[in-house]
Design a protein around this motif. Structure first.
Motif, mmCIF file in Angstrom:
data_model
loop_
_atom_site.group_PDB
_atom_site.id
_atom_site.type_symbol
_atom_site.label_atom_id
_atom_site.label_comp_id
_atom_site.label_asym_id
_atom_site.label_seq_id
_atom_site.Cartn_x
_atom_site.Cartn_y
_atom_site.Cartn_z
ATOM 1 N N ARG A 123 5.620 -5.603 10.930
ATOM 2 C CA ARG A 123 4.513 -5.612 9.014
ATOM 3 C C ARG A 123 5.348 -7.298 9.542
ATOM 4 O O ARG A 123 4.644 -7.540 9.269
ATOM 5 N N THR A 124 6.353 -7.805 10.224
ATOM 6 C CA THR A 124 6.378 -9.456 10.029
ATOM 7 C C THR A 124 6.698 -9.708 11.333
ATOM 8 O O THR A 124 7.399 -8.740 12.223
ATOM 9 N N GLU A 163 -0.828 0.412 7.075
ATOM 10 C CA GLU A 163 -0.248 1.452 8.099
ATOM 11 C C GLU A 163 -1.280 2.377 8.616
ATOM 12 O O GLU A 163 -0.450 2.077 9.921
ATOM 13 N N PRO A 195 0.924 -5.273 8.871
ATOM 14 C CA PRO A 195 1.253 -4.634 8.082
ATOM 15 C C PRO A 195 0.238 -3.020 8.115
ATOM 16 O O PRO A 195 1.123 -2.187 7.068
#
Length: 745
Positions: free
Chosen positions: A315-316, A300, A298
């Motif tokens: 991110r997931t 950036e 996650p």
């Protein structure tokens, strides 16, 4: 067998909350399962004891009856060889006084009166419960043999007749069972039957914590148990600790193992938490992965760097949109539980946690986080690998658990390790032994999936030809034992146990949080399961190379072909120290050797000193090499052949630079023999004739050429001996287990 008597006796003690059965109760149970005893008669007064003695017949024995006394002799509670009523009355008073003096709080319920047994060979036997492996059975020679020499044999219960016979044969004083100095041999089968019956009792009745039959008088026909003690353990079960119903738990385990199969042969893989500060070690390790690889990061900035590597980052895990077979988690320990929960919710098949800092540290926070991981995994069918581990490896698919490893061809050897270092080392060293790794697992703290799960999965794979294990301890020893038995019925399993000494056991706890298993119990588990112990990484690699690259080792008679006579005694001792034999050859072999063997500077006694006969300096050397090997191949006393191989053109002679490629014609000839013989054949690349500055490269080059031709190859005769010992043990144990319970051997 009178099961009702056994059940009622134990139930009565349980109702009274007694942890010990009296001698009479203990012997009543033995009689109920068909074991002969000297059954005593209780007496509460001196007059009752005298009357009982007269009924039994003099001489008699008196033993204190007290529910509070475990070891009667320690408090003077035994009187032997009493020949009259007067002696019985005096002994009764003496025993009562001794109890009052040495155990004043103990209750006195009289004495047990029994006839003196005829003299026989004194033995002892019993059962106990090991925390990991459950009920155990033990037998030993009595008296000084057990007190001083600790001459006992231990097995996991229940045992069959074959295993009980093996226990007796294992005793150092086993010769006494066959009679010495005019004494008669004892009835071995009566002892065998006793061991089988008490082991079955231990397996059926979990309430029996300990049984001590000591002494047992063994005779030429039959036996009699003279004293017996049974201790009970009444479990109080807490409803709050209830486990899943057995069928549901079994079904969940099956689903986890199916997910483990997917994780070991993944088509998709994802890495959680890889970072540039670690040079993206896990994504780089998957650089040659044949399936699809993804990243979940996650952050950036880190995510952009990962995308720049050509790897899709999310991110997931739920954002990926594809079924994930295996996940690698390299995340801070505080977010490990939420990472696991996210994967379980997304249907990820398996996840390996490189993340450490849990129960192995003893840190309360780490212990709490590990408990949370276990709770999440236990409520799911996800295959949780670790934590505190290097995870899974499948070189053929490019699934690597270290960037230092190389992808390779599909293999046929598996490895399971509680140590990440040993898992990486095995995979790194295996190719040098012509071993192709199929699947490897570093399992760390093994929260939900234990070594038994990996064994079940790997042994059931059709490609698997051998399995190696490094283990420091097991939580469910009985399950591990049963998995070992299933695995060894199909393939050889080599086990390297860490923590076999007291100091090693302490290090084990700090490393993985596992409990050490007592050495005798562990050896019994290995022997009964058919697995074979090795002492380190090199012996394991050697044994697996022999087991997967040579013919089965069906016996221990070794023919050794050396290039000098000076080392013959040493290498004979080396093989003998491993329990192998270097026998004299048959007369037919000696007659044939006599017709052509060069005895000036050589010898055809086993080990053979063969350089002057088969060396290239002899014009007929190569033909004679074939004759030597064929004679050994035909000899009925020889089960396996190990030949010394010296790199270079000459076996002896002036020193000059060695080109290992000059050995290729000879290696081709040896490979041809290895293909046509029905006996296992191996090379020992001894290198003492090579100068130290080139020894490493020359030996490695020669060994590589030999292995390219399918020849099992060892750096020394000593390492060859260790490998042949392990292989012989495996085939002996596999053969014995296949024969069934009534086999004599």
């Amino acid at each position: 067998m009178n099961a009702k008597t056994v059940d009622e006796t134990i139930a009565r003690a349980a109702a009274e909350r007694r942890s010990a059965l009296s001698e009479i109760e203990s012997k009543r149970i033995l009689e109920a399962i068909g074991i002969a005893t000297q059954m005593p008669e209780p007496a509460r007064s001196a007059d009752e004891a005298a009357a009982a003695a007269e009924r039994r017949g003099f001489p008699v024995v008196l033993k204190v009856l007290s529910p509070d006394v475990t070891h009667k002799s320690d408090i003077g509670g035994v009187a032997l060889d009493l020949a009259s009523k007067l002696e019985v009355r005096e002994a009764f008073a003496r025993i009562r006084a001794n109890l009052s003096q040495k155990a004043p709080d103990a209750r006195f319920e009289g004495v047990a009166v029994q006839a003196m047994a005829a003299a026989g060979l004194e033995l002892l036997a019993g059962i106990a419960r090991d925390p990991q492996f459950g009920p155990m059975v033990m037998v030993g020679l009595g008296g000084v043999f057990v007190e001083v020499l600790k001459d006992t044999a231990v097995r996991i219960a229940p045992v069959d007749q074959r295993e009980a016979r093996a226990m007796l044969a294992e005793l150092r004083g086993a010769a006494l069972l066959d009679g010495v100095r005019g004494t008669a041999a004892i009835d071995r089968e009566a002892i065998v039957e006793l061991l089988v019956r008490i082991s079955e009792l231990a397996a059926r009745h979990t309430e029996i914590r300990e049984m001590d039959l000591n002494p047992i008088a063994a005779y030429a026909s039959g036996l009699s148990v003279l004293d017996a003690r049974i201790l009970l353990e009444h479990e109080v079960k807490d409803a709050a600790c209830a486990q899943l119903p057995a069928p549901e738990a079994a079904a969940l385990q099956v689903r986890r193992q199916e997910n483990l199969r997917r994780a070991l042969k993944p088509r998709t893989a994802v890495v959680f938490g890889d970072r540039g500060t670690r040079d993206f070690q896990w994504l780089r390790a998957l650089g040659n992965f044949k399936g699809k690889r993804f990243s979940v990061q996650p952050d950036e900035k880190e995510g952009a760097a990962i995308e720049a590597l050509g790897i899709s980052n999310f991110r997931t895990v739920s954002e990926i949109g594809e079924p994930i077979d295996y996940a690698i988690a390299s995340v801070p320990r505080k977010i490990a539980p939420q990472t696991l929960a996210q994967c379980a919710a997304a249907g990820v098949a398996g996840i390996g946690f490189f993340t450490a800092g849990f129960s192995e540290t003893g840190d309360p926070i780490g212990i709490e986080l590990e408990a949370e991981l276990k709770k999440i995994a236990s409520g799911s069918d996800i295959a949780l690998v670790g934590p505190n581990c290097m995870g899974l490896c499948n070189p053929g698919l490019g699934l690597l658990n270290s960037a230092n490893l190389l992808a390779g061809e599909a293999g046929d050897v598996c490895f399971i390790s509680q140590s990440g270092t040993h898992a990486i080392s095995f995979c790194m060293q295996a190719p040098g032994h012509a071993i192709k790794v199929s699947m490897a697992a570093s399992i760390g703290n093994a929260l939900v999936l234990e070594a038994a799960d990996y064994l079940d999965v790997m042994a059931s794979d059709a490609a698997t030809r051998a399995i190696g294990i490094y283990v420091e301890g097991v939580r469910d020893g009985r399950r591990f034992f049963e998995s070992l038995k299933r695995a060894t019925a199909r393939v050889p399993v080599l086990v390297w146990k860490g923590g076999v000494t007291d100091s090693g056991a302490r290090a084990t706890f700090s490393h993985t949080g596992s409990l050490a298993t007592p050495a005798a119990v562990w050896r019994a588990a290995m022997r009964q399961s058919g697995a074979v112990e090795v002492s380190g990484l090199e012996p394991m690699l050697d044994a697996i190379e022999l087991l997967t690259r040579a013919r089965p080792v069906r016996g221990r008679g070794m023919a050794l072909v050396a290039m000098t006579g000076g080392q013959s005694v040493v290498i004979s001792d080396t093989f003998a120290s491993q329990g192998l034999q270097v026998p004299a050859l048959s007369e037919a072999s000696y007659a044939e050797f006599k017709s052509f063997f060069q005895v000036i500077g050589g010898s055809y006694r086993n080990p053979l000193d063969a350089a002057w006969t088969i060396g290239p300096r002899s014009s007929e050397g190569q033909d004679k090499l074939d004759r030597v090997l064929d004679i050994l191949d035909r000899d009925p006393v020889i089960d396996a052949i190990v030949m010394e191989f010296r790199p270079g053109l000459n076996f002896s002679g002036p020193r000059r630079p060695i080109d290992v490629k000059e050995s290729i014609p000879l290696l081709d000839k040896l490979a041809s023999f290895a293909q046509r013989t029905h006996k296992p054949f191996a090379l020992a690349v001894e290198s003492q004739h090579v100068s130290p500055d080139v020894r490493a490269t020359v030996v490695a080059g020669a060994a590589a050429l030999a292995r390219e031709r399918g020849l099992a190859t060892f750096d020394t005769f000593a390492r060859a001996a260790g490998a042949f010992r392990a292989a012989a043990e495996y085939f002996e144990r596999a053969g014995a287990l296949a024969k069934g319970p009534n086999a004599v051997g």
